[in-house]
Design a protein around this motif. Structure first.
Motif, PDB file in Angstrom:
ATOM      1  N   ILE A  16       0.848  -1.194   0.000  1.00 37.92           N
ATOM      2  CA  ILE A  16       0.000   0.000   0.000  1.00 37.92           C
ATOM      3  C   ILE A  16       0.883   1.243   0.000  1.00 37.92           C
ATOM      4  CG2 ILE A  16      -1.871   1.229   1.170  1.00 37.92           C
ATOM      5  CD1 ILE A  16      -2.502  -1.377   2.669  1.00 37.92           C
ATOM      6  N   PRO A  17       0.933   1.996  -1.109  1.00 36.01           N
ATOM      7  CA  PRO A  17       1.685   3.257  -1.093  1.00 36.01           C
ATOM      8  C   PRO A  17       0.921   4.324  -0.322  1.00 36.01           C
ATOM      9  CG  PRO A  17       0.600   2.975  -3.200  1.00 36.01           C
ATOM     10  CD  PRO A  17       0.320   1.735  -2.408  1.00 36.01           C
ATOM     11  N   CYS A  18       1.664   5.211   0.333  1.00 42.25           N
ATOM     12  CA  CYS A  18       1.025   6.256   1.135  1.00 42.25           C
ATOM     13  C   CYS A  18       1.761   7.570   0.935  1.00 42.25           C
ATOM     14  CB  CYS A  18       1.038   5.857   2.611  1.00 42.25           C
ATOM     15  SG  CYS A  18       0.353   7.099   3.730  1.00 42.25           S
ATOM     16  N   TYR A  19       1.006   8.606   0.558  1.00 41.60           N
ATOM     17  CA  TYR A  19       1.564   9.957   0.503  1.00 41.60           C
ATOM     18  C   TYR A  19       0.533  10.930   1.059  1.00 41.60           C
ATOM     19  CZ  TYR A  19       3.325  14.433  -1.039  1.00 41.60           C
ATOM     20  OH  TYR A  19       3.760  15.736  -1.041  1.00 41.60           O
ATOM     21  N   ASN A  20       0.819  11.513   2.192  1.00 34.01           N
ATOM     22  CA  ASN A  20      -0.072  12.483   2.847  1.00 34.01           C
ATOM     23  C   ASN A  20      -1.517  11.975   2.922  1.00 34.01           C
ATOM     24  OD1 ASN A  20       2.153  14.102   3.093  1.00 34.01           O
ATOM     25  ND2 ASN A  20       1.476  15.659   1.642  1.00 34.01           N
ATOM     26  N   ALA A  21      -1.662  10.723   3.353  1.00 38.50           N
ATOM     27  CA  ALA A  21      -2.990  10.105   3.404  1.00 38.50           C
ATOM     28  C   ALA A  21      -3.318   9.628   4.813  1.00 38.50           C
ATOM     29  CB  ALA A  21      -3.062   8.944   2.419  1.00 38.50           C
ATOM     30  N   ARG A  22      -2.804  10.340   5.787  1.00 33.64           N
ATOM     31  CA  ARG A  22      -3.008   9.941   7.182  1.00 33.64           C
ATOM     32  C   ARG A  22      -4.491   9.765   7.516  1.00 33.64           C
ATOM     33  NH1 ARG A  22      -4.723   9.154  11.302  1.00 33.64           N
ATOM     34  NH2 ARG A  22      -4.012   9.606  13.426  1.00 33.64           N
ATOM     35  N   GLU A  23      -5.368  10.606   6.953  1.00 34.79           N
ATOM     36  CA  GLU A  23      -6.782  10.554   7.308  1.00 34.79           C
ATOM     37  C   GLU A  23      -7.476   9.296   6.787  1.00 34.79           C
ATOM     38  OE1 GLU A  23      -6.687  12.774   3.344  1.00 34.79           O
ATOM     39  OE2 GLU A  23      -5.432  12.536   5.127  1.00 34.79           O
ATOM     40  N   HIS A  24      -6.853   8.610   5.808  1.00 32.72           N
ATOM     41  CA  HIS A  24      -7.461   7.399   5.245  1.00 32.72           C
ATOM     42  C   HIS A  24      -6.948   6.113   5.896  1.00 32.72           C
ATOM     43  CE1 HIS A  24      -9.254   9.884   2.232  1.00 32.72           C
ATOM     44  NE2 HIS A  24      -8.135  10.119   1.569  1.00 32.72           N
ATOM     45  N   LEU A  25      -5.836   6.183   6.608  1.00 30.96           N
ATOM     46  CA  LEU A  25      -5.164   4.958   7.051  1.00 30.96           C
ATOM     47  C   LEU A  25      -6.003   4.129   8.014  1.00 30.96           C
ATOM     48  CD1 LEU A  25      -1.441   6.035   7.502  1.00 30.96           C
ATOM     49  CD2 LEU A  25      -2.347   4.364   5.886  1.00 30.96           C
ATOM     50  N   GLN A  26      -6.709   4.767   8.921  1.00 28.38           N
ATOM     51  CA  GLN A  26      -7.495   4.012   9.899  1.00 28.38           C
ATOM     52  C   GLN A  26      -8.506   3.109   9.207  1.00 28.38           C
ATOM     53  OE1 GLN A  26      -7.156   4.267  13.475  1.00 28.38           O
ATOM     54  NE2 GLN A  26      -8.433   2.421  13.410  1.00 28.38           N
ATOM     55  N   THR A  27      -9.266   3.666   8.263  1.00 26.70           N
ATOM     56  CA  THR A  27     -10.282   2.879   7.557  1.00 26.70           C
ATOM     57  C   THR A  27      -9.637   1.806   6.694  1.00 26.70           C
ATOM     58  OG1 THR A  27     -11.824   4.736   7.521  1.00 26.70           O
ATOM     59  CG2 THR A  27     -12.174   2.996   5.895  1.00 26.70           C
ATOM     60  N   CYS A  28      -8.608   2.172   5.944  1.00 31.35           N
ATOM     61  CA  CYS A  28      -7.964   1.219   5.045  1.00 31.35           C
ATOM     62  C   CYS A  28      -7.362   0.049   5.818  1.00 31.35           C
ATOM     63  CB  CYS A  28      -6.891   1.926   4.223  1.00 31.35           C
ATOM     64  SG  CYS A  28      -5.932   0.831   3.141  1.00 31.35           S
ATOM     65  N   LEU A  29      -6.535   0.346   6.810  1.00 33.40           N
ATOM     66  CA  LEU A  29      -5.829  -0.718   7.530  1.00 33.40           C
ATOM     67  C   LEU A  29      -6.763  -1.526   8.431  1.00 33.40           C
ATOM     68  CD1 LEU A  29      -2.433   1.014   8.355  1.00 33.40           C
ATOM     69  CD2 LEU A  29      -2.971  -0.579   6.504  1.00 33.40           C
ATOM     70  N   SER A  30      -7.839  -0.913   8.907  1.00 32.48           N
ATOM     71  CA  SER A  30      -8.834  -1.691   9.660  1.00 32.48           C
ATOM     72  C   SER A  30      -9.482  -2.730   8.761  1.00 32.48           C
ATOM     73  CB  SER A  30      -9.902  -0.762  10.248  1.00 32.48           C
ATOM     74  OG  SER A  30      -9.366   0.053  11.263  1.00 32.48           O
ATOM     75  N   SER A  31      -9.766  -2.362   7.513  1.00 34.07           N
ATOM     76  CA  SER A  31     -10.359  -3.330   6.589  1.00 34.07           C
ATOM     77  C   SER A  31      -9.372  -4.431   6.227  1.00 34.07           C
ATOM     78  CB  SER A  31     -10.860  -2.619   5.326  1.00 34.07           C
ATOM     79  OG  SER A  31      -9.803  -2.188   4.490  1.00 34.07           O
ATOM     80  N   VAL A  32      -8.082  -4.127   6.226  1.00 36.47           N
ATOM     81  CA  VAL A  32      -7.065  -5.150   6.012  1.00 36.47           C
ATOM     82  C   VAL A  32      -7.026  -6.098   7.211  1.00 36.47           C
ATOM     83  CG1 VAL A  32      -4.599  -5.588   5.726  1.00 36.47           C
ATOM     84  CG2 VAL A  32      -5.666  -3.687   4.510  1.00 36.47           C
ATOM     85  N   ALA A  33      -7.065  -5.547   8.414  1.00 35.17           N
ATOM     86  CA  ALA A  33      -6.992  -6.361   9.627  1.00 35.17           C
ATOM     87  C   ALA A  33      -8.220  -7.253   9.791  1.00 35.17           C
ATOM     88  CB  ALA A  33      -6.841  -5.458  10.847  1.00 35.17           C
ATOM     89  N   ASP A  34      -9.348  -6.861   9.211  1.00 37.61           N
ATOM     90  CA  ASP A  34     -10.601  -7.596   9.380  1.00 37.61           C
ATOM     91  C   ASP A  34     -10.837  -8.641   8.299  1.00 37.61           C
ATOM     92  OD1 ASP A  34     -11.124  -6.098  11.625  1.00 37.61           O
ATOM     93  OD2 ASP A  34     -12.423  -4.659  10.606  1.00 37.61           O
ATOM     94  N   GLN A  35      -9.826  -8.981   7.537  1.00 37.19           N
ATOM     95  CA  GLN A  35     -10.001  -9.951   6.461  1.00 37.19           C
ATOM     96  C   GLN A  35     -10.382 -11.339   6.995  1.00 37.19           C
ATOM     97  OE1 GLN A  35      -9.724  -9.454   2.814  1.00 37.19           O
ATOM     98  NE2 GLN A  35     -10.262  -7.539   3.845  1.00 37.19           N
ATOM     99  N   GLN A  36     -11.370 -11.948   6.360  1.00 37.31           N
ATOM    100  CA  GLN A  36     -11.807 -13.301   6.695  1.00 37.31           C
ATOM    101  C   GLN A  36     -11.165 -14.258   5.701  1.00 37.31           C
ATOM    102  OE1 GLN A  36     -16.095 -13.288   6.727  1.00 37.31           O
ATOM    103  NE2 GLN A  36     -16.208 -11.496   8.082  1.00 37.31           N
TER     104      GLN A  36
END
Length: 213
Positions: A16-36
């Motif tokens: 996952i590339p990231c550039y000045n996207a701090r406000e999106h990380l919580q939602t994105c990485l939470s969805s990664v952590a919740d993978q079934q």
């Protein structure tokens, strides 16, 4: 004396590339952590932001690895840094402004085979409550609409694509461009005779621009 066993290599590496996207990380990485999924996977965030997001990731998502680049990197360069640090037999890309369906990893892990070494998936509207966001989605993402039937394609979208590591061995890394590195990578796949498959069940929700500016 019994030596500790090395951890098994992951089946899948998520870059996952990231550039000045701090406000999106919580939602994105939470969805990664919740993978079934039954697949073992690792997550690599390649960050070239003005503000280092590594402390935030370490605090909230300690299993996620961060590769910190010293200066702003275009998406192709950032994804290449992730590729060079990945150890999975399958590599997949998504973006910070995406939320993954809970079965995303399971579907793509099942879909990528020797006959289908590259699989790209559906992109759904993550800003359905915004007229501008919906218009932006319809302009940008029609090729990857979930209503499209599964089958061969000549396009990928780096917000939602997975491929065997052997693909990188054959065609190399992505190009360093502001826009279009995904289209150029797909073109090289086609030129090398590597089939690309569209799988509508492999879904991400994309947060589109909601302002005209």
């Amino acid at each position: 004396m019994t030596l500790p066993q090395a951890a098994p290599a992951p089946d899948i590496s998520i870059v996952i590339p990231c550039y000045n996207a701090r406000e999106h990380l919580q939602t994105c990485l939470s969805s990664v952590a919740d993978q079934q999924t039954g697949y073992r996977y690792e997550v690599i965030v390649v960050d070239s932001s003005e503000e280092d997001v590594t402390p935030f990731i370490r605090e909230h998502f300690p299993s996620v690895r961060t590769v910190r680049l010293p200066q702003r990197a275009y998406p192709g360069v950032a994804r290449n840094a992730g590729l060079l640090n990945a150890s999975g037999r399958i590599i997949c890309f998504t973006d910070t402004d995406c939320r993954l369906d809970s079965r995303w990893l399971q579907v793509l892990g099942d879909a990528v085979t020797d006959d289908k070494p590259v699989v790209t998936g559906a992109v759904l509207n993550g800003t359905a409550d915004s007229y501008i966001g919906t218009a932006d989605y319809l302009i940008e993402m029609t090729t990857f609409h979930p209503s499209r039937k599964r089958g061969p394609t000549e396009h990928i979208i780096t917000a939602n694509v997975a491929f065997q590591r052997s693909v990188v061995d054959r065609i190399g890394l992505l190009d360093d461009t502001i826009k279009g590195s995904d289209r150029m990578y797909a073109y090289r796949m086609v030129q090398h005779g590597i089939p690309i498959w569209f799988e509508p069940g492999m879904k991400v929700y994309h947060k589109n621009r909601t302002r005209l500016k």
